[in-house]
Design a protein around this motif. Structure first.
Motif, PDB file in Angstrom:
ATOM      1  N   THR A  84     148.678 145.100  43.048  1.00 42.17           N
ATOM      2  CA  THR A  84     148.734 146.173  44.048  1.00 42.17           C
ATOM      3  C   THR A  84     150.029 146.086  44.838  1.00 42.17           C
ATOM      4  N   ASP A  88     152.708 149.105  45.100  1.00 48.56           N
ATOM      5  CA  ASP A  88     153.155 149.634  46.394  1.00 48.56           C
ATOM      6  C   ASP A  88     154.658 149.482  46.589  1.00 48.56           C
ATOM      7  N   THR A  92     155.446 153.938  45.077  1.00 50.63           N
ATOM      8  CA  THR A  92     155.200 154.823  46.216  1.00 50.63           C
ATOM      9  C   THR A  92     156.554 155.295  46.721  1.00 50.63           C
ATOM     10  N   SER A 195     146.396 147.324  51.945  1.00 53.00           N
ATOM     11  CA  SER A 195     146.290 148.006  50.659  1.00 53.00           C
ATOM     12  C   SER A 195     145.826 147.050  49.569  1.00 53.00           C
ATOM     13  N   ARG A 267     147.641 154.316  51.265  1.00 49.94           N
ATOM     14  CA  ARG A 267     148.361 155.021  50.198  1.00 49.94           C
ATOM     15  C   ARG A 267     149.070 156.258  50.759  1.00 49.94           C
TER      16      ARG A 267
END
Length: 450
Positions: A84, A88, A92, A195, A267
């Protein structure tokens, strides 16, 4: 590549070292080190996954055996957590900006001296992922529950020691005796860790639902205990503060529900386009959203935070703009975030269009880099960005481009092998040494800046 060499090189820049003790994601090279796992652990987890058949039998679902659960649970939480961080930091808008600043910094050594400032810019950016320890204040008070939290705001100090215009959001935590335990900042690392923790907790919860009810009771109790230990440790509040803010705002006592919604909000925060930050800095009805007086100093600082594109501040505003019924169902969560965006002064559609435009711009810019590993990461990250979207509570890693990881036995393993994974054969060793050399240049030059 040896894990000991990796750890030695990244030790001074490990932004999550306080919590990610079983594994590491290096934000300066995008390499994942699952140091508490060896190849045999992943083999056992894969075997257990392949053996488990969730089909229904005589009207009842097949349940996962305890040994199968244990084999999977040893690897899956850590894998999900660290991957994750990778998603990220590469997939993103914040992640693509991160790659672009990194690319400009690392390649500046091959330019004229007038471009060296880009190395210092990345150094400052990397330092600000997790704020210096100065901004976290621990007090000698016990951690008895229930906790109380009060949000305050201040200003950072600039490089010359003067108070800057850049705001910093804090949460002051008090124990059951109303004693002040810790003042913790809401930083970029707060968003990133929330997150990753959300994805980890949701994955374990989903896995538990496949086990025998009696076995599940025992494992669920242990899982809940570990989650509470993380949430209610004053040493980890910079990493858990986002969940506390959300749960306090909504009066939510269910950690799983809070983390599931937190995953959505982080997110969104990581994908707020710069033009939307700038728009909200001008028109966001901050006083109305936060229920504070017009022209209040707190409101002025929040507006400055939007101008500086502060992730903690946009997350805080989103939490406060949520309608009260958001925790009632998954359907309410989807519409509630849309309502929160509207309350702040934008919309899902406007956000989506602006985000796609910025992602396109960032990809074009990154395609011009002469650092091949960053170029590959950017292209794969852009594809992931388009796959994930804004309203995904739980990431489906099987659909994403994800690189191999370095394990604790120094093996490099492709955790998410698949024909659609463009990073399945990515050279993480070559990537690490090339980008680590770039970071060494950044550190060396930044030390020269007087």
């Amino acid at each position: 590549m040896r894990g000991s060499e990796f750890e030695k090189r990244v030790a001074q820049r490990d932004h999550l070292s306080a919590v990610d003790v079983l594994g590491t994601f290096d934000f300066s090279t995008a390499v994942i080190h699952l140091k508490s796992l060896v190849a045999a652990d992943l083999d056992r987890a894969r075997t257990a996954l392949n053996e488990f058949k969730p089909e229904w039998n005589d009207g009842k679902p097949n349940l996962m055996a305890g040994q199968q659960f244990a084999a999977i649970a040893k690897a899956q939480p850590l894998v999900v957590h660290e991957y994750t961080h990778f998603v990220d930091a590469t997939s993103t808008l914040w992640g693509l900006r991160h790659l672009l600043i990194m690319s400009k910094a690392y390649s500046s050594i091959n330019r004229d001296e007038g471009n060296y400032y880009k190395a210092r810019e990345f150094s400052d950016h990397a330092r600000n992922i997790r704020l210096p320890n100065y901004y976290t204040v621990l007090y000698k008070a016990h951690e008895g529950r229930p906790w109380q939290s009060k949000i305050t705001i201040g200003r950072t100090f600039d490089a010359r020691g003067r108070i800057s215009s850049r705001p910093i959001l804090f949460s002051q935590f008090r124990n059951s005796d109303e004693q002040l335990m810790v003042r913790s900042p809401v930083s970029t690392v707060s968003i990133l860790e929330a997150s990753a923790m959300a994805q980890e907790i949701m994955s374990v919860s989903r896995l538990l639902q496949l086990t025998d009810p009696e076995y599940r009771i025992v494992e669920d109790r242990e899982f809940h205990h570990k989650t509470m230990q993380f949430l209610y440790s004053k040493n980890f509040t910079e990493y858990s503060v986002c969940v506390h803010i959300l749960a306090n705002k909504l009066g939510c006592k269910d950690a799983l529900v809070a983390f599931a919604l937190c995953s959505r909000l982080t997110r969104v925060a990581l994908n707020i386009p710069e033009v939307i930050f700038d728009k909200l800095a001008e028109i966001c009805p901050i006083e109305e959203v936060l229920n504070i007086p017009i022209q209040h100093e707190f409101s002025k600082a929040i507006r400055d935070g939007l101008k500086s594109r502060d992730l903690g501040i946009i997350y805080y505003l989103l939490c406060n703009a949520l309608p009260e019924n958001v925790i009632e169902s998954e359907r309410h969560a989807t519409t509630a975030i849309a309502a929160a965006l509207n309350a702040l002064g934008t919309s899902e559609d406007e956000l989506s269009v602006a985000a796609q435009a910025e992602a396109d711009f960032l990809l074009r810019s990154l395609d011009e880099t002469d650092i091949e590993h960053i170029k590959i990461l950017a292209r794969s990250g852009y594809a992931n960005f388009k796959t994930i979207g804004f309203q995904s509570a739980e990431l489906d890693f099987r659909q994403l481009n994800l690189p191999p990881a370095l394990l604790g036995d120094d093996t490099i393993v492709n955790v998410f092998a698949g024909d659609k994974n463009s990073l399945s054969t990515f050279d993480i060793e070559g990537c690490f040494f090339e980008l680590d050399d770039g970071m060494s240049w950044v550190t060396r030059f930044s030390e020269a800046c007087l």
